[in-house]
Structures are given as C-alpha cells and as structure tokens.
Design a protein around this motif. Structure first.
Motif, PDB file in Angstrom:
ATOM      1  N   THR A  81       9.630  -6.254  60.115  1.00 39.69           N
ATOM      2  CA  THR A  81      10.360  -5.169  59.470  1.00 39.69           C
ATOM      3  C   THR A  81      11.841  -5.489  59.448  1.00 39.69           C
ATOM      4  O   THR A  81      12.323  -6.365  60.172  1.00 39.69           O
ATOM      5  N   GLY A  82      12.561  -4.745  58.603  1.00 42.82           N
ATOM      6  CA  GLY A  82      13.985  -4.979  58.460  1.00 42.82           C
ATOM      7  C   GLY A  82      14.744  -3.700  58.164  1.00 42.82           C
ATOM      8  O   GLY A  82      14.245  -2.592  58.383  1.00 42.82           O
ATOM      9  N   ALA A  83      15.914  -3.876  57.611  1.00 46.90           N
ATOM     10  CA  ALA A  83      16.835  -2.777  57.329  1.00 46.90           C
ATOM     11  C   ALA A  83      16.343  -1.914  56.168  1.00 46.90           C
ATOM     12  O   ALA A  83      15.383  -2.256  55.465  1.00 46.90           O
ATOM     13  N   MET A  84      17.028  -0.824  55.959  1.00 51.75           N
ATOM     14  CA  MET A  84      16.712   0.082  54.847  1.00 51.75           C
ATOM     15  C   MET A  84      16.907  -0.650  53.525  1.00 51.75           C
ATOM     16  O   MET A  84      17.864  -1.410  53.356  1.00 51.75           O
ATOM     17  N   THR A  85      15.977  -0.389  52.597  1.00 52.47           N
ATOM     18  CA  THR A  85      16.008  -1.048  51.298  1.00 52.47           C
ATOM     19  C   THR A  85      15.213  -0.222  50.291  1.00 52.47           C
ATOM     20  O   THR A  85      14.547   0.739  50.641  1.00 52.47           O
ATOM     21  N   ARG A  86      15.268  -0.634  49.057  1.00 49.49           N
ATOM     22  CA  ARG A  86      14.459  -0.027  47.997  1.00 49.49           C
ATOM     23  C   ARG A  86      13.218  -0.886  47.826  1.00 49.49           C
ATOM     24  O   ARG A  86      13.273  -2.096  47.939  1.00 49.49           O
ATOM     25  N   GLY A  87      12.082  -0.232  47.585  1.00 47.84           N
ATOM     26  CA  GLY A  87      10.867  -1.005  47.405  1.00 47.84           C
ATOM     27  C   GLY A  87       9.667  -0.154  47.076  1.00 47.84           C
ATOM     28  O   GLY A  87       9.796   0.997  46.649  1.00 47.84           O
ATOM     29  N   LEU A  88       8.487  -0.730  47.284  1.00 46.71           N
ATOM     30  CA  LEU A  88       7.218  -0.041  47.034  1.00 46.71           C
ATOM     31  C   LEU A  88       6.632   0.406  48.368  1.00 46.71           C
ATOM     32  O   LEU A  88       6.542  -0.393  49.304  1.00 46.71           O
ATOM     33  N   GLU A 113      13.171  -4.920  43.951  1.00 42.60           N
ATOM     34  CA  GLU A 113      14.309  -4.365  43.210  1.00 42.60           C
ATOM     35  C   GLU A 113      13.943  -3.158  42.346  1.00 42.60           C
ATOM     36  O   GLU A 113      14.706  -2.209  42.240  1.00 42.60           O
ATOM     37  N   GLN A 114      12.797  -3.207  41.698  1.00 44.00           N
ATOM     38  CA  GLN A 114      12.378  -2.110  40.832  1.00 44.00           C
ATOM     39  C   GLN A 114      11.581  -1.047  41.585  1.00 44.00           C
ATOM     40  O   GLN A 114      10.925  -0.213  40.962  1.00 44.00           O
ATOM     41  N   GLY A 115      11.621  -1.088  42.903  1.00 45.91           N
ATOM     42  CA  GLY A 115      10.876  -0.127  43.706  1.00 45.91           C
ATOM     43  C   GLY A 115      11.349   1.302  43.487  1.00 45.91           C
ATOM     44  O   GLY A 115      12.476   1.543  43.065  1.00 45.91           O
ATOM     45  N   THR A 116      10.471   2.232  43.803  1.00 44.68           N
ATOM     46  CA  THR A 116      10.740   3.649  43.544  1.00 44.68           C
ATOM     47  C   THR A 116      11.121   4.431  44.790  1.00 44.68           C
ATOM     48  O   THR A 116      11.522   5.579  44.698  1.00 44.68           O
TER      49      THR A 116
END
Length: 172
Positions: A81-88, A113-116
C-alpha cells in the motif's frame, strides 16, 4: 520455477473462459500484457499446478487454485500500500464486497489516472490490472476478491474467501 503476480491474473482470466483457451495474442490484448508475458505466465501456472496443462486446454485446476488463493496468496504476494491517490476501488471497496461489508474511509484503490475514487494506493498484482479490469467486469470482481484476501481483516477475508469459492465452483 517461481510464480509471479501476473500468473494469478492470467489464471483468473482463464476461469471465465468456457471454450478452449484463447490465443496468447487474445489474452495479451485482454490483459494489456505482451504475448511473451502471457506465455510465460501460463507456463509457470502449469508448472505450479494452477492450470491443468495444454492437453485439457489450460483449464484452471480449481482445487489447487482455491487452496492457493485462499491460504497462500497473502504470504506469497502480500499487499503493498501507499499514499493517497486517485484510482479504481478494490478489495472491500469494490463489487461484490462493497455490498456485503461496511465501508471505511479511505478506501483501497489501484492507482490509475482516470480513476473515479480517491483512497490509499493498493498496488495491483500487475501494473495493467486497472485497464484489464475496466475491460472485463467479471475479472474486476475476481481481482477485487483476491485483493481482499491479500490485505483484509479476518472478517473481510472470510467473506471474500466464501465469495471466491462460490465463483470457483461455478466455473468448474
């Protein structure tokens, strides 16, 4: 011969195929992998007894796959796991577990990148899993269940394990 994480992705993709195995080119296209990656994955999965072999059409060995996914996967390919990000969303934040388990914020997401959804990074078994999952909703659900087995709490793993077992039995 050691398994690689993408071998699990290929084996899960083969679960939903009812006819003979598609060509390496078709699998590569569906999974956003190279043909050589798919070929090597199938070879390693055969050697590890997760697939029956070329003669029966590389059908998944359901009993071995079940045992490996439920009892061994979290040790061989633990969640990263990692830091906060945008994803699916994945694991308990995605179908089918998001209807069965309570949601906590932040949720696990495959970085994309195109995650919601915004959540903490949960690195998938293969870097192209988000694209392959968007192309195939059944594969998406199987991969999310597998991720719940890789990281979830005991209750999450139990629910994910039962759901995965039901899907494995249905594909047998």
């Amino acid at each position: 011969m050691n398994l690689k994480p993408q071998d699990v992705v290929v084996a899960l993709k083969l679960l939903e195929i009812r006819t003979s195995r598609p060509t390496y080119a078709q699998l590569a296209n569906d999974l956003y992998m190279s043909q050589s990656e798919v070929h090597a994955s199938i070879r390693r999965a055969r050697a590890s007894k997760l697939l029956h072999g070329e003669r029966p059409g590389d059908r998944p060995n359901i009993s071995n796959l079940k045992e490996f996914l439920v009892h061994g996967l979290k040790y061989v390919f633990p969640a990263e796991t990692g830091a906060m990000t945008r994803g699916l969303p994945t694991a308990w934040a995605a179908e089918p577990l998001n209807r069965k388990l309570t949601q906590e914020e932040p949720v696990p997401v495959w970085p994309y990148e195109q995650g919601t959804k915004r959540g903490y990074a949960f690195f998938p078994l293969h870097k192209k899993v988000p694209q392959a999952a968007l192309k195939d909703p059944k594969l998406y659900q199987l991969l999310a269940l597998v991720d719940a087995l890789r990281e979830g709490r005991a209750r999450d793993r139990a629910v994910a394990g039962l759901e995965l077992l039901n899907r494995l039995r249905a594909s047998a």
